[in-house]
Write a protein that holds these residues in place. Structure first.
Motif, PDB file in Angstrom:
ATOM      1  N   HIS A 129       0.845  -1.191   0.000  1.00  0.00           N
ATOM      2  CA  HIS A 129       0.000   0.000   0.000  1.00  0.00           C
ATOM      3  C   HIS A 129       0.881   1.243   0.000  1.00  0.00           C
ATOM      4  O   HIS A 129       1.919   1.279   0.666  1.00  0.00           O
ATOM      5  CB  HIS A 129      -0.902   0.042   1.238  1.00  0.00           C
ATOM      6  N   LYS A 130       0.426   2.265  -0.729  1.00  0.00           N
ATOM      7  CA  LYS A 130       1.139   3.542  -0.731  1.00  0.00           C
ATOM      8  C   LYS A 130       0.147   4.665  -1.001  1.00  0.00           C
ATOM      9  O   LYS A 130      -0.677   4.560  -1.916  1.00  0.00           O
ATOM     10  CB  LYS A 130       2.230   3.543  -1.817  1.00  0.00           C
ATOM     11  N   HIS A 131       0.213   5.709  -0.192  1.00  0.00           N
ATOM     12  CA  HIS A 131      -0.633   6.870  -0.461  1.00  0.00           C
ATOM     13  C   HIS A 131       0.204   8.141  -0.391  1.00  0.00           C
ATOM     14  O   HIS A 131       1.247   8.205   0.266  1.00  0.00           O
ATOM     15  CB  HIS A 131      -1.810   6.947   0.531  1.00  0.00           C
TER      16      HIS A 131
ATOM     17  N   MET B 152      -4.814   7.410  -2.371  1.00  0.00           N
ATOM     18  CA  MET B 152      -4.292   6.054  -2.245  1.00  0.00           C
ATOM     19  C   MET B 152      -3.848   5.572  -3.625  1.00  0.00           C
ATOM     20  O   MET B 152      -4.668   5.380  -4.523  1.00  0.00           O
ATOM     21  CB  MET B 152      -5.367   5.118  -1.674  1.00  0.00           C
TER      22      MET B 152
ATOM     23  N   CYS C  26       8.846   1.991  -5.136  1.00  0.00           N
ATOM     24  CA  CYS C  26       8.831   1.316  -3.835  1.00  0.00           C
ATOM     25  C   CYS C  26       9.791   0.127  -3.827  1.00  0.00           C
ATOM     26  O   CYS C  26      10.478  -0.118  -2.826  1.00  0.00           O
ATOM     27  CB  CYS C  26       7.412   0.845  -3.491  1.00  0.00           C
TER      28      CYS C  26
ATOM     29  N   THR D  84      11.550  -3.222   2.834  1.00  0.00           N
ATOM     30  CA  THR D  84      10.704  -2.443   3.734  1.00  0.00           C
ATOM     31  C   THR D  84      11.175  -2.471   5.187  1.00  0.00           C
ATOM     32  O   THR D  84      10.554  -1.866   6.053  1.00  0.00           O
ATOM     33  CB  THR D  84       9.252  -2.949   3.630  1.00  0.00           C
TER      34      THR D  84
ATOM     35  N   GLU E 206      10.590   5.329  -2.858  1.00  0.00           N
ATOM     36  CA  GLU E 206       9.416   5.699  -2.065  1.00  0.00           C
ATOM     37  C   GLU E 206       9.279   4.673  -0.948  1.00  0.00           C
ATOM     38  O   GLU E 206       9.560   3.480  -1.155  1.00  0.00           O
ATOM     39  CB  GLU E 206       8.134   5.688  -2.913  1.00  0.00           C
ATOM     40  N   ASP E 207       8.836   5.115   0.203  1.00  0.00           N
ATOM     41  CA  ASP E 207       8.600   4.205   1.324  1.00  0.00           C
ATOM     42  C   ASP E 207       7.192   3.638   1.238  1.00  0.00           C
ATOM     43  O   ASP E 207       6.227   4.389   1.052  1.00  0.00           O
ATOM     44  CB  ASP E 207       8.754   4.934   2.665  1.00  0.00           C
ATOM     45  N   ALA E 208       7.080   2.332   1.387  1.00  0.00           N
ATOM     46  CA  ALA E 208       5.760   1.700   1.437  1.00  0.00           C
ATOM     47  C   ALA E 208       5.071   2.082   2.742  1.00  0.00           C
ATOM     48  O   ALA E 208       5.720   2.231   3.786  1.00  0.00           O
ATOM     49  CB  ALA E 208       5.910   0.189   1.347  1.00  0.00           C
ATOM     50  N   ASP E 209       3.757   2.255   2.699  1.00  0.00           N
ATOM     51  CA  ASP E 209       2.988   2.522   3.917  1.00  0.00           C
ATOM     52  C   ASP E 209       2.645   1.230   4.646  1.00  0.00           C
ATOM     53  O   ASP E 209       2.674   1.172   5.869  1.00  0.00           O
ATOM     54  CB  ASP E 209       1.704   3.281   3.580  1.00  0.00           C
ATOM     55  N   ASN E 210       2.311   0.203   3.876  1.00  0.00           N
ATOM     56  CA  ASN E 210       2.014  -1.114   4.445  1.00  0.00           C
ATOM     57  C   ASN E 210       2.477  -2.177   3.462  1.00  0.00           C
ATOM     58  O   ASN E 210       2.616  -1.917   2.264  1.00  0.00           O
ATOM     59  CB  ASN E 210       0.503  -1.289   4.698  1.00  0.00           C
TER      60      ASN E 210
END
Length: 248
Positions: free
Chosen positions: A16-18, A23, A54, A74, A59-63
Motif C-alpha cells: 500500500h502507498k498513499h 491512495m 517502492c 521495507t 518511495e517508502d511503502a505505507d504497508n
C-alpha cells in the motif's frame, strides 16, 4: 509448470502507498522470478511507477512487504545502498548529471554506492557503454546526445553496477518516436541474455515480443496478469479489454 519459490527474485505482498489523501497502491501482490521479464501496463495514474519506486526504496511503502533477492526492502534496518548495488533502475527522464561526461555519469554510481576504486569503475563503465553502442561518446556531455543516446547511457549506468535485476520506468515515453527503437533494441538484447527485468511501458509490441509475464494495473490494483498471449490476446477483464482497445 510452477517456478520454484527459491527462484523468486522480487516478492511484493500487500503493498500500500498513499500520497496525502490519494491512495496510489491498494494491496499489490506480485512475484518476479529470476531471469523473468515482467511488463507492467496500465493507464497513467494506475500506480505502475510508484510500485517500481517502492521496489527500489525511492518511495517508502505505507504497508506491506517487498523482498529483493532475500533483502527486505521495507525493513528500516536494510542498507539501501547494498540493495541498489544489485537492483538497477532506468528512469523515464534519464536523470543524467549534465555537468559530467557520459563516462563520468556511468562511473559515479559505482564509486558512491559500491565504493569501487576509480580505475575499476572506469573499466566497468567503458564495458557497459560499449555494450549499449556508445563507446564513441564517452567524453561527450549529455546535452550533445540525442534522447535515445541519453537513455542508453542510463541503461549503461545500471549495467555497470552488475545488477541481478533492472527496473525500467517508462524508458521510451520521453523519446521522439524515431528514437524508441534503439532503446528497445538494447532492452531486447538484455532480455535475450537472461536479465531479470520489470518494465513499466506503453510499448505493447515489446510486451508481446519480450515479456514472460504481463501485468495490467488500474486504480492502484493489479486487474489481470498472466502470459502475454493470454492478457494481450484474450483478456478476461473488461477493464483490460477497454485499455487495449484504446492503445492498439
Amino acid at each position: 509448470m510452477t517456478t520454484p519459490e527459491k527462484d523468486v527474485m522480487i516478492s511484493i505482498r500487500n503493498l500500500h502507498k498513499h500520497f496525502g489523501d490519494l491512495m496510489v497502491l491498494k494491496g499489490i501482490d506480485l512475484d518476479v522470478h529470476r531471469g523473468e521479464k515482467v511488463v507492467v501496463l496500465g493507464p497513467s495514474g494506475s500506480g505502475k511507477s510508484t510500485m517500481l519506486r517502492c521496489i527500489n526504496a525511492l518511495e517508502d511503502a505505507d504497508n506491506g512487504s517487498i523482498t529483493v533477492d532475500g533483502v527486505e526492502v521495507t525493513d528500516r534496518k536494510t542498507n539501501i545502498n547494498r540493495l541498489r548495488e544489485h537492483l538497477g533502475m532506468v528512469f523515464q527522464r534519464f536523470n543524467l548529471w549534465p555537468h559530467k561526461t557520459v563516462l563520468e555519469n556511468v562511473m559515479l554510481g559505482q564509486m558512491v554506492v559500491s565504493g569501487r576504486p576509480q580505475e575499476e569503475a572506469r573499466e566497468r563503465a567503458l564495458k557497459a557503454l560499449e555494450r549499449v553502442g556508445l563507446a564513441a561518446k564517452v567524453n561527450d556531455y549529455p546535452v550533445r546526445l540525442s534522447g535515445g543516446q541519453q537513455q542508453r547511457v542510463g541503461i549503461a549506468r545500471a549495467l555497470a553496477m552488475e545488477p541481478k535485476a533492472i527496473l525500467f520506468d517508462e524508458p521510451t515515453s520521453a523519446l521522439d518516436p524515431e528514437l524508441v527503437g534503439e532503446v528497445l533494441g538494447v532492452m531486447k538484447s538484455l532480455a535475450d541474455e537472461g536479465m531479470t527485468m520489470v518494465v513499466v511501458t506503453h510499448e505493447i509490441g515489446f510486451a508481446r515480443e519480450v515479456a514472460d509475464h504481463v501485468v495490467f494495473m488500474d486504480g492502484g490494483v493489479i486487474v489481470e496478469q498472466g502470459r502475454p498471449e493470454d492478457v494481450l490476446v484474450n483478456p478476461q477483464e473488461e477493464r483490460t479489454r477497454s485499455f487495449l482497445r484504446r492503445v492498439l
